[in-house]
Design a protein around this motif. Structure first.
Motif, PDB file in Angstrom:
ATOM      1  N   ILE A  71      13.477 -64.425  32.324  1.00 30.37           N
ATOM      2  CA  ILE A  71      14.698 -65.602  31.430  1.00 30.37           C
ATOM      3  C   ILE A  71      14.042 -67.070  30.635  1.00 30.37           C
ATOM      4  N   VAL A  72      12.794 -66.685  30.997  1.00 28.90           N
ATOM      5  CA  VAL A  72      12.594 -68.068  30.271  1.00 28.90           C
ATOM      6  C   VAL A  72      11.954 -67.410  28.563  1.00 28.90           C
TER       7      VAL A  72
ATOM      8  N   ILE B 151      10.361 -72.771  34.598  1.00 25.81           N
ATOM      9  CA  ILE B 151      11.057 -72.230  36.350  1.00 25.81           C
ATOM     10  C   ILE B 151      10.110 -73.134  37.679  1.00 25.81           C
ATOM     11  N   GLY B 152      10.814 -72.660  38.697  1.00 22.10           N
ATOM     12  CA  GLY B 152      10.810 -72.740  40.013  1.00 22.10           C
ATOM     13  C   GLY B 152      11.081 -72.852  40.946  1.00 22.10           C
ATOM     14  N   ILE B 153      10.471 -73.483  42.247  1.00 24.08           N
ATOM     15  CA  ILE B 153      10.533 -72.305  43.280  1.00 24.08           C
ATOM     16  C   ILE B 153      11.094 -72.880  44.435  1.00 24.08           C
ATOM     17  N   SER B 154      11.384 -72.499  45.599  1.00 29.24           N
ATOM     18  CA  SER B 154      12.097 -73.679  46.256  1.00 29.24           C
ATOM     19  C   SER B 154      11.573 -72.699  47.441  1.00 29.24           C
TER      20      SER B 154
ATOM     21  N   GLU C  82       2.485 -67.932  50.206  1.00 23.54           N
ATOM     22  CA  GLU C  82       3.902 -67.289  49.527  1.00 23.54           C
ATOM     23  C   GLU C  82       3.773 -68.220  47.695  1.00 23.54           C
ATOM     24  N   ALA C  83       3.765 -69.666  47.910  1.00 20.34           N
ATOM     25  CA  ALA C  83       3.641 -70.006  46.523  1.00 20.34           C
ATOM     26  C   ALA C  83       2.064 -69.531  46.659  1.00 20.34           C
ATOM     27  N   SER C  84       1.039 -70.128  46.623  1.00 22.13           N
ATOM     28  CA  SER C  84      -0.152 -70.187  45.746  1.00 22.13           C
ATOM     29  C   SER C  84       0.229 -68.789  44.603  1.00 22.13           C
ATOM     30  N   GLU C  85       0.576 -67.721  45.837  1.00 17.00           N
ATOM     31  CA  GLU C  85       0.821 -66.057  45.494  1.00 17.00           C
ATOM     32  C   GLU C  85       1.329 -65.870  43.956  1.00 17.00           C
ATOM     33  N   ALA C  86       2.780 -66.499  44.367  1.00 13.89           N
ATOM     34  CA  ALA C  86       3.341 -66.888  43.168  1.00 13.89           C
ATOM     35  C   ALA C  86       3.641 -67.213  41.785  1.00 13.89           C
ATOM     36  N   ILE C  87       2.250 -68.669  42.129  1.00 15.61           N
ATOM     37  CA  ILE C  87       1.895 -69.446  41.381  1.00 15.61           C
ATOM     38  C   ILE C  87       1.139 -69.221  40.335  1.00 15.61           C
ATOM     39  N   LYS C  88      -0.128 -67.656  40.814  1.00 15.07           N
ATOM     40  CA  LYS C  88      -0.522 -67.020  40.046  1.00 15.07           C
ATOM     41  C   LYS C  88      -0.393 -66.185  38.958  1.00 15.07           C
ATOM     42  N   MET C  89       0.985 -65.419  40.149  1.00 15.06           N
ATOM     43  CA  MET C  89       1.854 -64.509  39.555  1.00 15.06           C
ATOM     44  C   MET C  89       2.154 -65.047  37.523  1.00 15.06           C
ATOM     45  N   LEU C  90       2.637 -66.120  37.923  1.00 15.38           N
ATOM     46  CA  LEU C  90       3.253 -66.942  36.778  1.00 15.38           C
ATOM     47  C   LEU C  90       2.897 -67.678  35.674  1.00 15.38           C
TER      48      LEU C  90
ATOM     49  N   LEU D 229       1.698 -64.326  33.645  1.00 17.93           N
ATOM     50  CA  LEU D 229       2.694 -63.659  32.986  1.00 17.93           C
ATOM     51  C   LEU D 229       2.904 -64.623  31.111  1.00 17.93           C
ATOM     52  N   GLY D 230       2.256 -66.136  31.785  1.00 20.65           N
ATOM     53  CA  GLY D 230       2.510 -66.817  30.946  1.00 20.65           C
ATOM     54  C   GLY D 230       3.628 -68.027  30.887  1.00 20.65           C
ATOM     55  N   THR D 231       3.835 -68.098  32.004  1.00 23.92           N
ATOM     56  CA  THR D 231       5.803 -69.073  32.258  1.00 23.92           C
ATOM     57  C   THR D 231       4.844 -69.492  33.692  1.00 23.92           C
ATOM     58  N   PRO D 232       4.278 -71.040  33.800  1.00 22.64           N
ATOM     59  CA  PRO D 232       3.757 -71.214  35.001  1.00 22.64           C
ATOM     60  C   PRO D 232       4.773 -72.226  35.770  1.00 22.64           C
ATOM     61  N   CYS D 233       4.770 -72.385  36.744  1.00 20.10           N
ATOM     62  CA  CYS D 233       5.670 -72.949  37.470  1.00 20.10           C
ATOM     63  C   CYS D 233       5.499 -74.385  37.689  1.00 20.10           C
ATOM     64  N   ILE D 234       6.492 -75.076  37.507  1.00 15.88           N
ATOM     65  CA  ILE D 234       5.919 -77.033  37.087  1.00 15.88           C
ATOM     66  C   ILE D 234       6.299 -77.127  38.774  1.00 15.88           C
ATOM     67  N   ILE D 235       6.973 -76.732  38.816  1.00 19.97           N
ATOM     68  CA  ILE D 235       7.486 -77.699  40.213  1.00 19.97           C
ATOM     69  C   ILE D 235       8.114 -76.623  41.327  1.00 19.97           C
ATOM     70  N   HIS D 236       7.809 -77.339  42.767  1.00 19.87           N
ATOM     71  CA  HIS D 236       8.437 -76.697  43.796  1.00 19.87           C
ATOM     72  C   HIS D 236       8.914 -77.536  45.053  1.00 19.87           C
ATOM     73  N   GLN D 237      10.405 -77.382  45.412  1.00 16.64           N
ATOM     74  CA  GLN D 237      11.626 -77.800  45.664  1.00 16.64           C
ATOM     75  C   GLN D 237      11.716 -77.851  47.315  1.00 16.64           C
ATOM     76  N   PRO D 238      10.413 -78.839  48.347  1.00 17.85           N
ATOM     77  CA  PRO D 238      10.786 -77.575  49.523  1.00 17.85           C
ATOM     78  C   PRO D 238      11.488 -78.955  50.660  1.00 17.85           C
ATOM     79  N   LYS D 239      12.025 -78.716  51.740  1.00 17.17           N
ATOM     80  CA  LYS D 239      12.833 -79.896  52.479  1.00 17.17           C
ATOM     81  C   LYS D 239      10.862 -80.681  52.717  1.00 17.17           C
ATOM     82  N   TYR D 240      11.785 -82.096  52.893  1.00 14.60           N
ATOM     83  CA  TYR D 240      10.793 -82.961  53.723  1.00 14.60           C
ATOM     84  C   TYR D 240      11.208 -84.489  53.397  1.00 14.60           C
ATOM     85  N   SER D 241      10.849 -84.994  54.300  1.00 15.90           N
ATOM     86  CA  SER D 241      11.715 -86.468  55.526  1.00 15.90           C
ATOM     87  C   SER D 241      11.057 -85.939  56.455  1.00 15.90           C
ATOM     88  N   MET D 242      10.591 -87.859  57.207  1.00 14.34           N
ATOM     89  CA  MET D 242       9.898 -87.836  58.157  1.00 14.34           C
ATOM     90  C   MET D 242      10.231 -86.729  58.925  1.00 14.34           C
ATOM     91  N   PHE D 243      10.835 -86.607  59.196  1.00 14.68           N
ATOM     92  CA  PHE D 243      11.377 -85.914  60.799  1.00 14.68           C
ATOM     93  C   PHE D 243      10.764 -84.493  59.523  1.00 14.68           C
TER      94      PHE D 243
END
Length: 330
Positions: free
Chosen positions: A156-157, A165-168, A174-182, A185-199
């Motif tokens: 896609i890039v 490219i990012g992952i969510s 899983e993130a570690s494996e995806a980050i290494k693969m990207l 491949l020469g298209t690094p992952c630059i951002i991760h979007q997780p659910k995160y709050s005080m709760f």
């Protein structure tokens, strides 16, 4: 009347590096998960986008299935872009995602190459764009080889349909494996979007450390726990709350007496800090420099302005952090 953005729009906003990339994100980003479906008024939606942009919010986050119905948030945002922001596209970071069910049949969900390529092509048509700035895989697919999903993101890039490219919703392993693969491949992952709050603090169990090690940005969603981390529920459930108007993501049985007690205690700390609870909840997420930005939703322009107030104080003393943590784990 032609929209003219505030000439001072960049003066009051903080911009943070997105990991090790050259991209910077506004510390507050506007998520279009809610309130941008076809049942919403296009003029009100436009007012939200204009208010955000006037205050230096440059990042607008979508997904193929946002609405309802799925696809409608992208369509409506595309209309707003066409009429108000055609001259300002290069000042905006526009992201979208694919990974949840979008259409019927075996090719409209998860993470196959077939689905991801087709979905982004559809998203670009709805947005009336040649490319998006960030394209995310929305969630891991247990039935598709991770290598296939990552190769699709890389393609896609290379096709010019996304700049980054990012992952969510990927857990640490899983993130570690995806980050290494990207990276390979020469298209690094630059951002991760997780659910995160005080709760919702699962990211503290390895994910934030991984992102720090790999120099990848983090942009949490639902930092206010669907509105729980505000003062609106301290005196009951308001008639205009998400529990009443939707009930899809926050239900009345989520608002337990235990949660109300914790919210009340957190609200007391916020008052001492000179903040509303919502300000403190956003600041608590943003205190961590591994967090590049935080996603907020809004149904009214004032809610966007209110979220930006959190940037006035994102520092916490050790005593405050200890007290907050004791409330949360009690």
């Amino acid at each position: 009347m032609e929209y003219k953005p505030d000439s001072n729009r960049y003066d009051g906003m903080e911009y943070r590096k997105c990991g090790n990339s050259g991209l910077k994100l506004s510390a507050i980003s506007l998520g279009l998960w809610h309130n941008f479906g076809h049942s919403n008024d296009i003029d009100k939606m436009g007012s939200l986008i204009r208010t955000a942009f006037d205050k230096g919010i440059t990042h607008f986050d979508l997904a193929n299935n946002y609405g309802p119905p799925p696809g409608s948030a992208e369509e409506n945002f595309g209309r707003i872009l066409k009429y108000d922001f055609k001259s300002y596209r290069d000042e905006m970071v526009i992201s979208t995602k694919a990974g949840y069910k979008m259409w019927e049949g075996p090719y409209g969900d998860w993470g196959s190459k077939k689905y991801l390529i087709s979905s982004l092509d559809q998203s670009l048509k709805r947005l009336n764009l040649d490319y998006v700035d960030i394209f995310y895989h929305h969630r891991p697919d247990p039935d598709t080889p991770l290598d296939e999903t990552m190769r699709a993101l890389d393609l896609i890039v290379r096709q010019g349909k996304a700049l980054y490219i990012g992952i969510s919703n990927y857990r640490p392993r899983e993130a570690s494996e995806a980050i290494k693969m990207l990276k390979d491949l020469g298209t690094p992952c630059i951002i991760h979007q997780p659910k995160y709050s005080m709760f919702e603090r699962w990211v503290e169990d390895g994910l934030l450390d991984l992102l720090d090690k790999e120099q990848i940005g983090c942009i949490p969603f639902s930092p206010l726990a669907q509105g729980l981390l505000t003062d609106k529920y301290l005196k009951g459930i308001p008639n205009d709350s998400r529990v009443v108007t939707s009930g899809q993501f926050l239900k009345s049985n989520d608002i337990t007496s235990e949660k109300i007690y914790k919210i009340g205690k957190l609200n007391e700390i916020a008052k001492i800090r000179g903040q509303k609870l919502a300000h403190m909840a956003l600041a608590w997420v943003l205190k961590d420099k591994r967090v590049s930005s935080v996603l907020v939703g809004a149904s009214k322009p004032q809610q966007i302005l209110d979220s930006i107030e959190s940037l006035k104080n994102t520092s916490f003393s050790n005593e405050e952090l200890t007290e907050i943590n004791e409330i949360l784990i009690s």
